[in-house]
Motif scaffolding. Structure first.
Motif, PDB file in Angstrom:
ATOM      1  N   VAL A 196     -64.877  47.226  11.930  1.00 51.95           N
ATOM      2  CA  VAL A 196     -65.607  48.671  11.121  1.00 51.95           C
ATOM      3  C   VAL A 196     -65.749  49.836  12.013  1.00 51.95           C
ATOM      4  O   VAL A 196     -66.376  50.964  11.192  1.00 51.95           O
ATOM      5  CB  VAL A 196     -67.368  48.037  11.715  1.00 51.95           C
ATOM      6  N   ALA A 197     -65.782  49.652  13.416  1.00 47.16           N
ATOM      7  CA  ALA A 197     -65.362  51.027  14.046  1.00 47.16           C
ATOM      8  C   ALA A 197     -63.603  51.607  14.931  1.00 47.16           C
ATOM      9  O   ALA A 197     -63.154  50.198  15.197  1.00 47.16           O
ATOM     10  CB  ALA A 197     -66.077  51.526  15.430  1.00 47.16           C
ATOM     11  N   GLU A 198     -63.773  52.728  14.745  1.00 49.70           N
ATOM     12  CA  GLU A 198     -62.240  52.919  15.357  1.00 49.70           C
ATOM     13  C   GLU A 198     -61.823  54.436  15.417  1.00 49.70           C
ATOM     14  O   GLU A 198     -62.693  55.241  15.544  1.00 49.70           O
ATOM     15  CB  GLU A 198     -61.100  53.402  14.077  1.00 49.70           C
ATOM     16  N   SER A 199     -61.371  54.234  16.573  1.00 57.13           N
ATOM     17  CA  SER A 199     -61.824  55.827  17.749  1.00 57.13           C
ATOM     18  C   SER A 199     -60.042  56.116  17.244  1.00 57.13           C
ATOM     19  O   SER A 199     -59.542  55.963  17.578  1.00 57.13           O
ATOM     20  CB  SER A 199     -62.697  55.184  19.331  1.00 57.13           C
ATOM     21  N   VAL A 200     -60.187  56.994  17.907  1.00 60.87           N
ATOM     22  CA  VAL A 200     -58.777  58.257  18.620  1.00 60.87           C
ATOM     23  C   VAL A 200     -59.204  58.733  20.042  1.00 60.87           C
ATOM     24  O   VAL A 200     -59.884  59.230  19.967  1.00 60.87           O
ATOM     25  CB  VAL A 200     -58.207  59.283  17.543  1.00 60.87           C
ATOM     26  N   ASN A 201     -57.864  58.418  20.469  1.00 61.87           N
ATOM     27  CA  ASN A 201     -58.178  59.243  22.041  1.00 61.87           C
ATOM     28  C   ASN A 201     -57.469  60.354  21.895  1.00 61.87           C
ATOM     29  O   ASN A 201     -56.277  60.524  21.823  1.00 61.87           O
ATOM     30  CB  ASN A 201     -57.630  58.253  23.264  1.00 61.87           C
ATOM     31  N   ALA A 202     -58.114  61.609  21.664  1.00 63.10           N
ATOM     32  CA  ALA A 202     -57.501  62.630  20.905  1.00 63.10           C
ATOM     33  C   ALA A 202     -56.951  63.587  22.408  1.00 63.10           C
ATOM     34  O   ALA A 202     -56.902  64.308  22.043  1.00 63.10           O
ATOM     35  CB  ALA A 202     -58.810  64.148  20.913  1.00 63.10           C
ATOM     36  N   THR A 203     -57.496  62.900  23.910  1.00 61.20           N
ATOM     37  CA  THR A 203     -56.605  63.499  24.615  1.00 61.20           C
ATOM     38  C   THR A 203     -55.158  63.263  25.195  1.00 61.20           C
ATOM     39  O   THR A 203     -54.006  63.563  25.980  1.00 61.20           O
ATOM     40  CB  THR A 203     -57.291  63.156  25.756  1.00 61.20           C
ATOM     41  N   LYS A 204     -54.805  61.867  24.317  1.00 57.89           N
ATOM     42  CA  LYS A 204     -53.477  61.335  23.957  1.00 57.89           C
ATOM     43  C   LYS A 204     -52.776  61.390  23.145  1.00 57.89           C
ATOM     44  O   LYS A 204     -51.707  61.236  23.085  1.00 57.89           O
ATOM     45  CB  LYS A 204     -53.516  59.622  24.333  1.00 57.89           C
ATOM     46  N   VAL A 205     -53.425  60.986  21.717  1.00 58.45           N
ATOM     47  CA  VAL A 205     -53.104  61.829  20.638  1.00 58.45           C
ATOM     48  C   VAL A 205     -53.351  62.390  19.932  1.00 58.45           C
ATOM     49  O   VAL A 205     -54.239  62.747  20.059  1.00 58.45           O
ATOM     50  CB  VAL A 205     -53.550  60.208  19.560  1.00 58.45           C
ATOM     51  N   ARG A 206     -52.140  63.832  19.611  1.00 51.65           N
ATOM     52  CA  ARG A 206     -52.251  64.879  19.577  1.00 51.65           C
ATOM     53  C   ARG A 206     -52.707  64.820  17.682  1.00 51.65           C
ATOM     54  O   ARG A 206     -51.403  64.570  16.976  1.00 51.65           O
ATOM     55  CB  ARG A 206     -51.235  66.291  20.143  1.00 51.65           C
ATOM     56  N   TYR A 207     -53.655  66.026  17.606  1.00 52.74           N
ATOM     57  CA  TYR A 207     -53.533  65.846  16.111  1.00 52.74           C
ATOM     58  C   TYR A 207     -53.743  67.706  16.008  1.00 52.74           C
ATOM     59  O   TYR A 207     -54.452  68.053  15.980  1.00 52.74           O
ATOM     60  CB  TYR A 207     -54.561  65.343  15.870  1.00 52.74           C
ATOM     61  N   ALA A 208     -52.616  68.099  15.387  1.00 57.60           N
ATOM     62  CA  ALA A 208     -53.130  69.555  14.113  1.00 57.60           C
ATOM     63  C   ALA A 208     -53.855  69.333  12.897  1.00 57.60           C
ATOM     64  O   ALA A 208     -54.306  68.899  13.017  1.00 57.60           O
ATOM     65  CB  ALA A 208     -51.142  69.677  13.700  1.00 57.60           C
ATOM     66  N   ALA A 209     -53.965  70.609  12.829  1.00 60.30           N
ATOM     67  CA  ALA A 209     -54.827  70.775  11.657  1.00 60.30           C
ATOM     68  C   ALA A 209     -54.521  70.249  10.568  1.00 60.30           C
ATOM     69  O   ALA A 209     -55.424  69.653   9.675  1.00 60.30           O
ATOM     70  CB  ALA A 209     -54.863  72.473  11.003  1.00 60.30           C
ATOM     71  N   ALA A 210     -53.247  69.982   9.963  1.00 62.81           N
ATOM     72  CA  ALA A 210     -52.546  69.003   8.546  1.00 62.81           C
ATOM     73  C   ALA A 210     -52.930  67.608   8.906  1.00 62.81           C
ATOM     74  O   ALA A 210     -54.486  66.826   8.536  1.00 62.81           O
ATOM     75  CB  ALA A 210     -51.637  69.219   8.146  1.00 62.81           C
ATOM     76  N   ASP A 211     -53.167  67.080  10.410  1.00 64.78           N
ATOM     77  CA  ASP A 211     -53.404  65.809  10.539  1.00 64.78           C
ATOM     78  C   ASP A 211     -54.937  65.241  10.757  1.00 64.78           C
ATOM     79  O   ASP A 211     -55.736  64.802  10.294  1.00 64.78           O
ATOM     80  CB  ASP A 211     -53.221  65.113  11.854  1.00 64.78           C
ATOM     81  N   ALA A 212     -55.163  66.382  11.236  1.00 59.61           N
ATOM     82  CA  ALA A 212     -57.317  65.924  11.261  1.00 59.61           C
ATOM     83  C   ALA A 212     -57.649  66.407  10.395  1.00 59.61           C
ATOM     84  O   ALA A 212     -58.489  65.549   9.992  1.00 59.61           O
ATOM     85  CB  ALA A 212     -57.687  67.149  11.887  1.00 59.61           C
ATOM     86  N   LEU A 213     -56.871  66.939   9.209  1.00 59.72           N
ATOM     87  CA  LEU A 213     -58.090  67.080   8.092  1.00 59.72           C
ATOM     88  C   LEU A 213     -57.536  65.452   7.051  1.00 59.72           C
ATOM     89  O   LEU A 213     -58.640  64.921   6.059  1.00 59.72           O
ATOM     90  CB  LEU A 213     -57.039  67.750   6.549  1.00 59.72           C
ATOM     91  N   ALA A 214     -56.299  65.057   7.621  1.00 64.20           N
ATOM     92  CA  ALA A 214     -55.447  63.905   6.553  1.00 64.20           C
ATOM     93  C   ALA A 214     -56.656  62.492   7.228  1.00 64.20           C
ATOM     94  O   ALA A 214     -57.139  61.351   6.497  1.00 64.20           O
ATOM     95  CB  ALA A 214     -54.655  63.345   7.038  1.00 64.20           C
ATOM     96  N   LEU A 215     -57.664  62.842   8.461  1.00 67.53           N
ATOM     97  CA  LEU A 215     -58.614  62.095   9.159  1.00 67.53           C
ATOM     98  C   LEU A 215     -59.536  61.426   8.110  1.00 67.53           C
ATOM     99  O   LEU A 215     -60.663  60.763   8.239  1.00 67.53           O
ATOM    100  CB  LEU A 215     -58.797  61.989  10.375  1.00 67.53           C
TER     101      LEU A 215
END
Length: 88
Positions: free
Chosen positions: A3-22
């Motif tokens: 039901v809930a998923e989290s992404v640790n953005a301090t450890k996993v880097r997301y560029a613009a395209a990756d962020a939009l894919a979320l």
């Protein structure tokens, strides 16, 4: 999928395209910055990518932290009241 998923953005880097894919499969984006809370209904009227990226990305060019997918809602940034509401 949980039901809930989290992404640790301090450890996993997301560029613009990756962020939009979320946003795939997301109906609501809640972007918080301090006490400012903005809610976007993505299923009826999705804003353009530049507007979404302005809410998703931090000053370093990576996904803002924390970021959590809760059902079909993505919460970016921290606001205690928002998390209390969406985690009910």
């Amino acid at each position: 999928m949980t039901v809930a998923e989290s992404v640790n953005a301090t450890k996993v880097r997301y560029a613009a395209a990756d962020a939009l894919a979320l946003l795939d499969g997301i109906d609501t984006l809640i972007a918080t910055k301090g006490k400012k809370v903005e809610t976007f209904d993505l299923k009826d009227a999705r804003p353009d990518d530049d507007e979404l990226l302005a809410r998703l990305m931090g000053p370093t060019g990576n996904l803002r932290a924390p970021a959590a997918r809760i059902g079909r809602t993505l919460v970016v940034g921290f606001n205690e009241e928002v998390y209390a509401r969406v985690l009910k």
